[in-house]
Design an enzyme around this catalytic site. Sequence first.
Site, mmCIF file in Angstrom:
data_model
loop_
_atom_site.group_PDB
_atom_site.id
_atom_site.type_symbol
_atom_site.label_atom_id
_atom_site.label_comp_id
_atom_site.label_asym_id
_atom_site.label_seq_id
_atom_site.Cartn_x
_atom_site.Cartn_y
_atom_site.Cartn_z
ATOM 1 N N LYS A 293 0.888 -1.055 -0.003
ATOM 2 C CA LYS A 293 -0.265 -0.041 -0.038
ATOM 3 C C LYS A 293 0.797 1.207 0.083
ATOM 4 C CE LYS A 293 -3.797 -2.377 2.333
ATOM 5 N NZ LYS A 293 -4.317 -2.809 1.261
ATOM 6 N N CYS A 294 1.868 1.166 -0.947
ATOM 7 C CA CYS A 294 2.809 2.208 -0.993
ATOM 8 C C CYS A 294 2.776 3.023 -2.198
ATOM 9 C CB CYS A 294 4.345 1.747 -0.560
ATOM 10 S SG CYS A 294 5.742 2.709 -0.805
ATOM 11 N N GLY A 295 3.181 4.041 -2.163
ATOM 12 C CA GLY A 295 3.378 5.200 -3.414
ATOM 13 C C GLY A 295 4.205 4.212 -4.599
#
Length: 159
Positions: A35-37
């Site tokens: 759930k990271c950029g």
Amino acid sequence: MTAVTDFAVKLPDGAEKKLADYAGKVLLVVNVASKCGFTPQYTGLEALYRKYKDRGFEILAFPCNQFGAQEPGNAEEIANFCSLTYDVTFPLFGKIEVNGEGADPLYDYLKAAKPGLMGTKAIKWNFTKFLVDREGNPVKRYAPNDTPESLEKDIEKLL
């Protein structure tokens, strides 16, 4: 410990995996999160893996929840996400910590061998990458915003 291949790490099921099994291969060690950029880098990492795996290249991915709680899932959820969303086929290991008292010994070794900017040892964010030569020596550290594609020339030199 004097090489990456001297370490053992945990598999998603908690079993131990000796990195000596990867002796003689060029490795890219990366802390990952779902759930990271930077999560879309899974696409580029998988492309590198498929392009070079037959020449002795491996990606060792370590899920980490230390940065903004961006990897909250359990091992099965992480594996399903990576497989279904990015068709990841390279190895995913057990969730680890990369900084602090609970940091995995492998990451303590990598950080000491290849510090970041201005000598900082701490991992700054998910998708920090370490390139390791066939002898198990860390060669280079890459920032999270260094795309997998930008590592290709360095990987080719070691292959």
